[in-house]
Write a protein that holds these residues in place. Structure first.
Motif, short mmCIF file in Angstrom:
data_model
loop_
_atom_site.label_atom_id
_atom_site.label_comp_id
_atom_site.label_asym_id
_atom_site.label_seq_id
_atom_site.Cartn_x
_atom_site.Cartn_y
_atom_site.Cartn_z
N PRO A 100 -5.76 -5.07 1.21
CA PRO A 100 -4.77 -5.13 0.13
C PRO A 100 -3.41 -5.65 0.55
N GLU A 124 -7.59 -1.29 -4.76
CA GLU A 124 -6.22 -1.77 -4.52
C GLU A 124 -6.10 -3.26 -4.79
N VAL A 125 -7.11 -4.04 -4.40
CA VAL A 125 -7.07 -5.48 -4.66
C VAL A 125 -7.27 -5.77 -6.14
#
Length: 332
Positions: A100, A124-125
């Protein structure tokens, strides 16, 4: 993951069925799981397909036999349900290729680009992305973006390259690959084709271009299954994780399905080592103890869900096909 006690002599199938009822659980299995896990699951399918189906049930618990990003997607769509993954070490090489913090820095370096991100990535990405795509919805979504809009596509450079070749749309590609699909050998595939003249090749777009160039059909896992049912011949060469062949053989016992070989001349190197971490024993323990459990902070979940929602809205034209198609219902 180490099991907490000796399970020798336990009727795992019976115990899993008992816990499924007691926990009000739904069991999901990706097409790349071992046959015994596919056969006991309530739903078998692609990753997003499974998460959406589970969200539609009244289950209190989702046991996801797949990899971590898939279980996280299930939690994003079903925040009120307990989501367990039989082995928390079941990751994904594509997810690992796109940390990320590095993706955030890459985005910051290209502020005029939007991030069109393959679903094989971390929560998160997803939260750092504008639109999530699946292998079956990517082309439909890409066609809806303005021609002059710069795009970052990640984390799979092979899928991104395939889309560029097919649509002519240039994108800035993140350099990640799936270790399973990267392992196929063009030389060994050509040998196999020579041994089975006339047999078509069905390939997943995560494969490198040198493999896709020999494919008669390129599509998602569910798309490959649909092609297996429709092609007129009796033998099909399959260039994706070979456990998908289990579903083909069950549905079409009169046809022959052959896994595309790796560099060693067989398909053993193309078995996903992450998917293989899930076992009957670990599924039993996960249902018994309700752990390992997927937990996502609510703000992060909502940011990730925004990019998933954007995909579902834009991909509405593909509902009923590929990753958004109906799953097989098994034992629930």
């Amino acid at each position: 993951m180490k099991l907490t006690n000796d399970l020798t002599g336990l009727d795992l199938r019976a115990e899993i069925d008992r816990l499924r009822r007691e926990r009000n659980a739904v069991i999901l299995a990706h097409y790349y799981q071992k046959p015994e896990l596919q056969d006991l699951a309530d739903f078998v399918g692609d990753s997003l397909d499974l998460s959406r189906r589970a969200a539609e049930t009244d289950a209190d618990v989702i046991a996801f036999c797949g990899v971590r990003f898939m279980a996280e997607t299930a939690k994003i769509l079903s925040p009120g349900k307990i989501v367990v993954l039989p082995d928390m070490d079941a990751g994904c090489s594509l997810e690992d290729s796109c940390p990320p913090e590095q993706f955030a820095a890459f985005r910051a370096a290209h502020p005029d680009h939007i991030a069109l991100t393959y679903i094989n990535c971390s929560t998160e990405v997803k939260a750092l992305s504008d639109i999530i795509v699946t292998s079956s919805s990517a082309e439909t979504i890409l066609a809806q973006l303005p021609a002059d809009q710069p795009i970052i596509f990640g984390p799979d450079r092979n899928l991104g390259g395939y889309l560029t070749r097919k649509t002519g749309r240039e994108m800035l590609l993140w350099p990640g690959v799936c270790i399973v699909h990267e392992a196929f050998s063009e030389t060994e595939l050509m040998k196999l084709k020579a041994q089975h003249p006339g047999a078509p090749v069905a390939a997943h777009p995560e494969c490198p271009a040198v493999i896709l160039d020999h494919a008669d059909y390129v599509g998602s896992t569910r798309g490959i299954l649909e092609f297996a049912q429709s092609f007129p011949g009796d033998t099909l060469i399959v260039a994706t994780e070979p456990h998908i062949i289990h579903q083909m053989e069950k549905a079409l016992p009169a046809k022959t399905f052959i896994g595309a070989p790796g560099a060693d001349g067989n398909c053993n190197c193309n078995i996903c080592p992450y998917m293989a971490l899930n076992t009957m024993e670990k599924l039993y323990v996960a249902l018994r103890d309700l752990t390992p459990r997927i937990e996502i902070e609510e703000g992060l979940r909502l940011r990730a869900k925004k990019s998933l929602d954007a995909m579902l809205t834009m991909a509405s034209a593909t509902v009923g096909q590929g990753d958004l198609g109906p799953a097989r219902v098994a034992h629930r």
